[in-house]
Design a protein around this motif. Structure first.
Motif, PDB file in Angstrom:
ATOM      1  N   GLU A  37       0.737  -1.209  -0.088  1.00 48.52           N
ATOM      2  CA  GLU A  37      -0.124   0.071   0.063  1.00 48.52           C
ATOM      3  C   GLU A  37       0.912   1.425  -0.082  1.00 48.52           C
ATOM      4  OE1 GLU A  37      -3.517   1.962   2.875  1.00 48.52           O
ATOM      5  OE2 GLU A  37      -2.741   0.285   3.408  1.00 48.52           O
ATOM      6  N   LYS A  38       1.825   1.050   0.771  1.00 43.81           N
ATOM      7  CA  LYS A  38       2.787   2.359   0.805  1.00 43.81           C
ATOM      8  C   LYS A  38       3.340   2.675  -0.337  1.00 43.81           C
ATOM      9  CE  LYS A  38       3.559   2.280   5.732  1.00 43.81           C
ATOM     10  NZ  LYS A  38       4.711   2.177   6.814  1.00 43.81           N
ATOM     11  N   GLU A  41       0.944   4.385  -2.967  1.00 41.94           N
ATOM     12  CA  GLU A  41       0.892   5.551  -2.657  1.00 41.94           C
ATOM     13  C   GLU A  41       2.332   6.239  -3.231  1.00 41.94           C
ATOM     14  OE1 GLU A  41       0.322   5.768   1.499  1.00 41.94           O
ATOM     15  OE2 GLU A  41      -1.718   4.836   1.388  1.00 41.94           O
ATOM     16  N   ALA A  42       3.263   5.779  -2.979  1.00 40.85           N
ATOM     17  CA  ALA A  42       4.443   6.615  -3.387  1.00 40.85           C
ATOM     18  C   ALA A  42       4.506   6.697  -5.209  1.00 40.85           C
ATOM     19  CB  ALA A  42       5.462   5.951  -3.034  1.00 40.85           C
ATOM     20  N   PHE A  44       2.077   6.527  -7.105  1.00 41.94           N
ATOM     21  CA  PHE A  44       0.814   7.378  -7.305  1.00 41.94           C
ATOM     22  C   PHE A  44       1.454   8.794  -7.280  1.00 41.94           C
ATOM     23  CE2 PHE A  44      -2.490  10.356  -7.002  1.00 41.94           C
ATOM     24  CZ  PHE A  44      -3.431  10.448  -8.168  1.00 41.94           C
ATOM     25  N   GLU A  45       2.123   9.167  -6.199  1.00 42.20           N
ATOM     26  CA  GLU A  45       2.597  10.423  -5.950  1.00 42.20           C
ATOM     27  C   GLU A  45       3.797  10.881  -7.109  1.00 42.20           C
ATOM     28  OE1 GLU A  45       4.027  10.627  -2.098  1.00 42.20           O
ATOM     29  OE2 GLU A  45       1.867  10.689  -1.301  1.00 42.20           O
TER      30      GLU A  45
END
Length: 100
Positions: A37-38, A41-42, A44-45
């Motif tokens: 998940e982390k 998220e990274a 996507f950023e």
């Protein structure tokens, strides 16, 4: 023929190690899910930053801001899709080589 005795077979199964191993597996799966998940998220950023930089370049080339951002996201997504396809192909190849 005379019966000269019996054989008793203990059929109980010791599950102590199994329960401990299952707990360790559950913890490892949970940790992997959190890490995934982390990373998602990274990623996507990172995609968002790439799209903003690309949109700025498109604006500098004369596109209006809205059109530039739409094109930038489309380009970034196409690049991500192509990477995903290549990753799946490599994974399939490794699995076939390892007979997984």
């Amino acid at each position: 023929m005379a019966n000269d005795g019996t054989i008793a077979i203990d059929s109980r199964i010791n599950t102590d190690n199994l329960n401990r191993d299952l707990s360790e597996m559950e913890e490892a799966i949970s940790d992997a899910a959190t890490a995934s998940e982390k990373k998602a998220e990274a990623a996507f950023e990172n995609m968002e930053k790439q799209a903003k930089r690309l949109a700025k370049a498109y604006e500098d080339a004369g596109m209006d801001a809205s059109e530039a951002m739409q094109k930038a996201w489309k380009d970034v997504q196409a690049n991500a899709d192509a990477f995903g396809t290549r990753s799946e192909e490599h994974t399939s190849e490794l699995q076939s080589r390892l007979s997984i």
